[in-house]
Design an enzyme around this catalytic site. Sequence first.
Site, mmCIF file in Angstrom:
data_model
loop_
_atom_site.group_PDB
_atom_site.id
_atom_site.type_symbol
_atom_site.label_atom_id
_atom_site.label_comp_id
_atom_site.label_asym_id
_atom_site.label_seq_id
_atom_site.Cartn_x
_atom_site.Cartn_y
_atom_site.Cartn_z
ATOM 1 N N CYS A 3 -65.524 -24.712 3.975
ATOM 2 C CA CYS A 3 -65.595 -25.790 3.171
ATOM 3 C C CYS A 3 -65.040 -27.068 3.437
ATOM 4 O O CYS A 3 -64.938 -27.241 4.892
ATOM 5 C CB CYS A 3 -65.134 -25.471 1.728
ATOM 6 N N ARG A 9 -62.742 -23.770 -2.041
ATOM 7 C CA ARG A 9 -63.922 -23.056 -2.165
ATOM 8 C C ARG A 9 -63.984 -21.796 -1.250
ATOM 9 O O ARG A 9 -63.959 -20.760 -1.581
ATOM 10 C CB ARG A 9 -65.370 -23.935 -1.871
ATOM 11 N N ASP A 116 -68.134 -29.029 -5.225
ATOM 12 C CA ASP A 116 -66.550 -29.345 -4.894
ATOM 13 C C ASP A 116 -65.772 -29.492 -6.059
ATOM 14 O O ASP A 116 -66.022 -30.258 -6.979
ATOM 15 C CB ASP A 116 -66.560 -30.531 -4.132
HETATM 16 P P1 4NP Z 1 -62.657 -27.708 -0.846
HETATM 17 O O1 4NP Z 1 -62.241 -28.780 -1.996
HETATM 18 O O2 4NP Z 1 -63.353 -28.311 0.191
HETATM 19 O O3 4NP Z 1 -63.301 -26.547 -1.725
HETATM 20 O O4 4NP Z 1 -61.357 -27.171 -0.285
HETATM 21 C C1 4NP Z 1 -61.679 -30.099 -1.449
HETATM 22 C C2 4NP Z 1 -60.175 -29.956 -1.381
HETATM 23 C C3 4NP Z 1 -59.397 -31.031 -1.168
HETATM 24 C C4 4NP Z 1 -60.190 -32.239 -0.990
HETATM 25 C C5 4NP Z 1 -61.672 -32.227 -1.156
HETATM 26 C C6 4NP Z 1 -62.359 -31.098 -1.368
HETATM 27 N N1 4NP Z 1 -59.755 -33.596 -0.630
HETATM 28 O O5 4NP Z 1 -60.420 -34.565 -0.694
HETATM 29 O O6 4NP Z 1 -58.512 -33.528 -0.621
#
Ligand code: 4NP
Length: 144
Positions: A3, A9, A116
Amino acid sequence: MVCLGNICRSPLAEGILKSKAKNLNLTVDSAGTANYHIGKNPDIRSIEIAKKHGIDIKNQIARQFTKHDFKNFDVIYAMDKQNYYDIIQKASSDFDKKKVKLILNEINSNIDSVPDPYYGGENGFNKVYEMLDKACEKIIFDFE
Ligand code: 4NP
């Protein structure tokens, strides 16, 4: 399992797939396309939803996806379309590119990206869990 941040995720996807693959000779790992959260444990909301389903992901440590992952893994599941394109950018051959799949393409889903959940509420994590559980069930079914 890949991800953006490797804290919401993909750690869940890793935990779920590992829990279903117990007796299979599979190496499951996860990574993020971004570098923001390298070295961190998963988001508490992912840890909690996994725990509710009997899966422990709290000791996972976020890392960034690298081109070496193409050598180490046969299949690379992207959580969303942007992740998919970012991973493809790092591929150095068509063989590598063919390893990259959108995880929701494994199931009959009306959306192609796992939303997300980072900026949303807890229910986002519930939904993500359900989608990933279905997709991982299918991955194991096809593997067996
Ligand atoms: P992930 O979710 O891609 O599912 O781990 C996110 C975690 C952090 C961020 C964006 C999406 N962020 O912008 O910090």
